[in-house]
Write an enzyme that holds these catalytic residues in place. Structure first.
Site: not given
Ligand code: BDR
Ligand code: CA
Length: 325
Positions: A9, A14, A36, A120, A161-162, A228-229
């Site tokens: 996303d 990403d 996102n 991701t 979040f994800n 992160h991703d």
């Molecule tokens: C995740 O949430 C999104 O905002 C980022 O792309 C990442 O995948 C981090 O918590």
């Molecule tokens: Ca992401």
């Protein structure tokens, strides 16, 4: 080169996942999911990134716009309104494919041996693919997720979040029997987006480097961000970048404070404290404590990323971006 489908996303981090995958893996396709940003935006962003790095041969398949059981939550506070604010980009020349992401995932995994999946964004598309064809759980080489956390969250105190965005999808995936590799925020907190890193990327000097640095300028939010991703994609490319523990992970769906938490069973490690205190080199196994012992824990189902070799990760990003013209 491992064959990969990247479900994402984009999303600044990403975008780095896409750049790592396109250069170092056999990237069969990018699939997109609402997360996102709204689906239309994240799909456009995936096309933008691939165009920036000259990889318009990689098809982009739009998937689900949001979870099937809850409302979509987006993250404009992290990624801006477009989902990829910061660099000034032109509209992509290419259009996404007509085929739905879930069809692409199922057809590809069922017809091709040794496909690896990376996710991701929220797990909406992966769960839908499993609903359509449960056999894909056995066919894939692995599913590398950026999501969750072994100790804590980021979107809420408990949830990342994800996973939070589509907890029901995450539940489906973690109960599917697929070999899961989880890169949670306990790992990605070891991947800071600091000035030194941003300047290394800028110094590459090519278009990909400039684009990458501009993404990080926006995403760093004054120095508090973590990339992160691409940690999940890096793990596929070079397994030595991450040290894992094989643990039981389940998804909380009902907690009033903990919905979306990846409840990670650390009991056999006999700790609940941050990873620096865990002896990952120990030969202890989850079933070493006797049956009935409260320290035995539940049978592992997830490879949980615990430690990141950050210098190696930074080198991988810089070397990869340097290879684009
Ligand atoms: C995740 O949430 C999104 O905002 C980022 O792309 C990442 O995948 C981090 O918590
Ligand atoms: Ca992401």
């Amino acid at each position: 080169m491992r064959k990969l489908i990247l479900d994402c996303d984009p999303g600044h981090d990403d975008a780095f996942g896409i750049m790592l995958a396109a250069q170092n893996l056999d990237l069969l396709g990018v699939t997109t999911v609402g997360g996102n940003g709204y689906l239309e935006n994240v799909t456009r962003n995936a096309l933008v990134v691939l165009e920036k790095i000259g990889r318009t041969d990689v098809p982009v398949y739009p998937g689900h716009a949001g979870p099937s059981t809850t409302e979509l939550i987006t993250a404009p506070n992290v990624h801006g309104k477009s989902g990829l604010d910061g660099p000034v980009v032109s509209e992509p020349k290419r259009k996404p494919e007509k085929k739905h992401a879930v069809d692409f995932i199922v057809e590809t995994v069922m017809s091709t041996d040794h496909v690896t999946l990376a996710a991701t964004g929220p797990l909406t598309n992966i769960a839908a693919a499993l609903n359509r064809e449960p056999e894909i759980a056995k066919r894939v080489d692995g599913l590398y997720i950026m999501g969750g956390g072994a100790y804590a969250g980021n979107w809420t105190a408990a949830a990342e979040f994800n996973i939070y965005v589509d907890a029901e999808a995450a539940y489906k995936v973690f109960h599917s029997g697929m070999p899961i590799y989880m890169v949670g925020v306990n790992l990605t907190r070891q991947c800071p987006v600091n000035t030194e890193f941003i300047e290394k990327v800028r110094a590459i000097g090519n278009e990909a480097g400039t684009f990458g640095a501009e993404l990080l300028d926006f995403f760093s939010h004054g120095g508090d961000a973590h990339l992160h991703d691409p940690c999940a994609v890096a793990w596929i490319i070079d397994p030595s970048i991450i040290t894992e523990a094989y643990l039981h992970v389940d998804i909380e769906l009902n907690g009033t404070l903990t919905r979306g938490m990846t409840v990670t069973d650390l009991r056999f490690l006999q700790t609940s404290v941050p990873e620096k205190d865990i002896d990952l080199s120990s030969t202890k196994r989850w079933d070493d404590p006797p049956v009935g012992s409260p320290f035995r824990g539940k049978e592992p189902n997830t490879h949980v990323a615990m430690r990141l070799d950050y210098p190696k990760f930074v080198d991988l990003v810089v070397n990869t971006l340097s290879k684009y013209n």
